[in-house]
Design an enzyme around this catalytic site. Structure first.
Site, mmCIF file in Angstrom:
data_model
loop_
_atom_site.group_PDB
_atom_site.id
_atom_site.type_symbol
_atom_site.label_atom_id
_atom_site.label_comp_id
_atom_site.label_asym_id
_atom_site.label_seq_id
_atom_site.Cartn_x
_atom_site.Cartn_y
_atom_site.Cartn_z
ATOM 1 C CG HIS B 131 -1.901 0.995 1.404
ATOM 2 N ND1 HIS B 131 -1.638 2.298 1.762
ATOM 3 C CD2 HIS B 131 -3.254 0.916 1.254
ATOM 4 C CE1 HIS B 131 -2.770 2.979 1.817
ATOM 5 N NE2 HIS B 131 -3.766 2.174 1.514
ATOM 6 C CG ASP B 208 0.514 -2.253 6.198
ATOM 7 O OD1 ASP B 208 -0.449 -2.380 6.980
ATOM 8 O OD2 ASP B 208 0.439 -1.641 5.120
ATOM 9 C CD GLN B 211 -6.932 -4.384 4.114
ATOM 10 O OE1 GLN B 211 -7.847 -5.148 4.423
ATOM 11 N NE2 GLN B 211 -7.145 -3.142 3.753
ATOM 12 C CE LYS B 234 -7.232 -0.034 6.212
ATOM 13 N NZ LYS B 234 -7.936 0.365 4.983
ATOM 14 C CB CYS B 372 -3.635 3.300 -1.578
ATOM 15 S SG CYS B 372 -4.792 4.606 -1.242
HETATM 16 C C1 LIG Z 1 -2.399 -2.717 3.606
HETATM 17 C C2 LIG Z 1 -2.723 -1.342 4.086
HETATM 18 N N1 LIG Z 1 -1.756 -0.603 4.650
HETATM 19 C C3 LIG Z 1 -2.000 0.641 5.118
HETATM 20 C C4 LIG Z 1 -3.233 1.207 5.018
HETATM 21 C C5 LIG Z 1 -3.437 2.599 5.540
HETATM 22 O O1 LIG Z 1 -4.264 2.599 6.645
HETATM 23 P P1 LIG Z 1 -4.808 3.940 7.260
HETATM 24 O O2 LIG Z 1 -5.382 4.731 6.130
HETATM 25 O O3 LIG Z 1 -5.848 3.514 8.239
HETATM 26 O O4 LIG Z 1 -3.654 4.631 7.909
HETATM 27 C C6 LIG Z 1 -4.267 0.485 4.440
HETATM 28 C C7 LIG Z 1 -5.614 1.082 4.301
HETATM 29 O O5 LIG Z 1 -6.169 1.247 3.249
HETATM 30 C C8 LIG Z 1 -4.005 -0.816 3.964
HETATM 31 O O6 LIG Z 1 -4.965 -1.539 3.386
#
Ligand SMILES: Cc1ncc(COP(=O)(O)O)c(C=O)c1O
Lengths: 147, 414
Positions: B131, B208, B211, B234, B372
């Site tokens: 992401h 990270d 998910q 999430k 993203c």
């Molecule tokens: C794999 C992953 N990493 C990071 C993020 C970023 O999360 P946040 O927008 O809650 O900071 C997301 C959210 O879309 C994600 O799916």
């Protein structure tokens, strides 16, 4: 909300078989448009004859609304003077963004784009080509973003 | 044709759905079919009530007042920290830092751990499916330090091979940062193996987990990674709150990231002494109600059982994959053998953006776009995909509604 209002026959048709598709070489001006949200990209080339846009073409990838808008725009703009183009841009802008704006009679096919205003998140798709045209007319080679 | 996987014994999805008030909404006159939980899940009434109760009865600033209310707020905030600690099995609450979410947690590590240590030529290793939140913070710190960002490739299924990770690791690798589950493809990465390989090379590992946490049991201690980032929104909690879990010895050695109140012990114009963990990394008034809501979300998940949620979602994933592949022209992007309940797809002749609008007109909410993860889109040479993702409240009829709407989209564009 009625999908038929957005995906009118003429829009589906221009999406399927875009007019003025391709690239003019040589050209007098060009511009790139990019909508990062949905990945739509288009490249516009045009030829000028004095004050007139004697020919213009677009190529690129995008959703049905952005492709149809570009296709219908190229068809409508071809042969028009800068002033006429500016007027058309203004009319389209009104039709796309003002909920109660009457749809001018002289828009012809382009009137089909008026359905987009019921779908606010799609307005940027429809306006991408027009902003790109403006950029090309201003002879700017920079990438236009609708974001 | 394979038979539909059997319903998970004892999992009453209709009962679960009654916990989520929003699911009774109509969208364009049709029942909401919410298939975008990977972007942000909905909240159960218990989370909404916990936040509401905090705001109504217990709010004051934390860690500063001697009066009753401030103590109540502090207690709730710190109990939330303990609740989250238990949920991901961190060793102590000193390892649990509240952030705005995954993005902020990763930026914290990049700036506070990475920036002071990285030198020109050092390598930060990512994977191709990250992401943007796990790419851009590293590019920023690379620019600041002269370090280099590299990405382990993936194959056409969206699988990252451990052997490739091993091949990309070298004596210059300082940090390995990778997703546990890809939001764009659903791929589950072999993070335990990646941690082992990276540690053998002396690199520090950030996972990270944005998910992963909503779908499977996460055990920070057993994973043995150095940093773990995730977001409450999430996992059925509020937005604007999340966590960085960090190995205590590393967090101790890192300078504060932001300065302000709460992160100090004493301040004079000559010298400031920083607060102890975790407060050193929590400058300013935190998102107290968010933390309370996040703890309530943990309670909620544990009341159902994360393993039950996992089994339920895996069943839906199997059913949806089979049913969607029967739609002519539909291609699933991301076909790893080990996947979370995320299905990215394209439909021939219908741009994902148009698809999103048509599905919406049927009440079906899916995400469309690049998710993203532009490098992933580039890899598959597509501008965007549509993505359906499932949560504890998703049900088989949601899949049928999705498939029916897909057929409608084909009709519109026939
Ligand atoms: C794999 C992953 N990493 C990071 C993020 C970023 O999360 P946040 O927008 O809650 O900071 C997301 C959210 O879309 C994600 O799916």
């Amino acid at each position: 909300m009625d999908l038929k209002d957005l995906y009118r026959e003429v829009i589906l048709d221009h999406n399927k078989s875009p007019r003025q598709f391709g690239r003019l070489d040589p050209s007098d001006s060009s511009a790139d448009g990019h909508n990062p949200l949905c990945g739509d990209r288009l490249h516009l080339t045009l030829r000028l004859d004095g004050d007139r846009v004697s020919d213009l073409k677009f190529e690129g990838k995008g959703c049905a609304i952005s492709v149809a808008s570009a296709s219908m725009m190229c068809e409508a703009v071809k042969g028009k003077s800068r002033e006429q183009v500016a007027h058309l841009f203004h009319e389209i802008h009104e039709v796309l963004t003002r909920h109660d704006a009457p749809v001018p009679e002289d828009l012809g096919k382009l009137a089909a784009l008026s359905g987009v205003r019921e779908f606010p998140v799609r307005v940027k798709c429809a306006s991408l080509a027009w902003h790109t045209l403006n950029a090309a007319l201003e002879r700017s080679d920079s990438t236009v973003q609708t974001e | 044709m394979s038979a539909s996987p059997k319903a998970i014994a004892g999992y009453d999805v209709e009962r679960v759905r009654r916990d989520f008030p929003i699911l009774t909404r109509l969208i364009h006159g049709k029942p909401l079919v919410f298939l975008d939980s990977a972007a942000s899940s909905q909240r159960p009434a218990s989370v909404i009530a916990a936040v509401d109760e905090y705001e109504t009865l217990h709010h004051a600033n934390v860690h500063r007042g001697v009066y009753q209310l401030s103590q109540e707020a502090t207690d709730l905030f710190e109990r939330a920290r303990e609740r989250v600690r238990g949920f991901v099995n961190a060793r102590s609450t000193r390892e649990v830092i509240f952030t705005r979410g995954t993005t902020e947690a990763i930026n914290l590590v990049a700036q506070s751990f990475g920036r002071p240590r990285l030198k020109a030529g050092d390598e930060i290793l990512l994977t191709h499916l990250e992401h943007h939140a796990n790419i851009v913070p590293w590019q920023l710190v690379a620019e600041q330090t002269g370090a280099v960002v590299k990405a382990v490739p993936m194959d056409r299924r969206g699988v990252v091979d451990v052997a490739d990770v091993a091949a990309y690791l070298n004596e210059r690798t300082r940090i390995v940062a990778c997703a546990q589950v890809s939001n764009a493809l659903g791929t589950v990465l072999p993070v335990r193996e990646i941690v082992k390989l990276a540690h053998a090379r002396g690199a520090v590992v950030l996972i990270d987990g944005a998910q992963a946490v909503p779908h499977q049991k996460v055990d920070f201690k057993a994973l043995d990674c150095d940093f773990y980032a995730f977001s409450a929104h999430k996992m059925y909690g509020p937005t604007g709150i999340g966590c960085l879990i960090g190995r205590e010895s590393l967090l101790e050695s890192m300078p504060p990231w932001q300065g302000g109140g709460d992160m100090i012990l004493t301040v004079s114009f000559a010298k400031t002494t920083f607060n102890t963990l975790p407060f050193k990394f929590e400058a300013g008034t935190p998102n107290i109600s968010g933390a309370v809501g996040m703890a309530a979300a943990v309670d909620y998940i544990e009341s159902i059982g994360i393993e039950h949620i996992h089994a339920h979602e895996q069943r839906l994933l199997a059913i949806a994959t089979e049913k969607m592949l029967k739609v002519p022209g539909l291609t699933i992007i991301g076909t790893a053998p080990d996947k979370a309940s995320v299905i990215s797809f394209t439909l021939d002749g219908v741009h994902p953006h148009d698809l999103g609008t048509i599905l919406d007109s049927e009440g079906v909410a899916v995400r469309t776009g690049h998710h993203c993860a532009m490098p992933v889109m580039e890899f598959f040479d597509i501008p965007a995909t549509a993505r359906a993702s499932f949560a504890c409240y998703s049900r088989e009829s949601d899949i049928d509604a999705l498939v029916a709407a897909l057929h409608k989209a084909r009709e519109v564009f026939s």
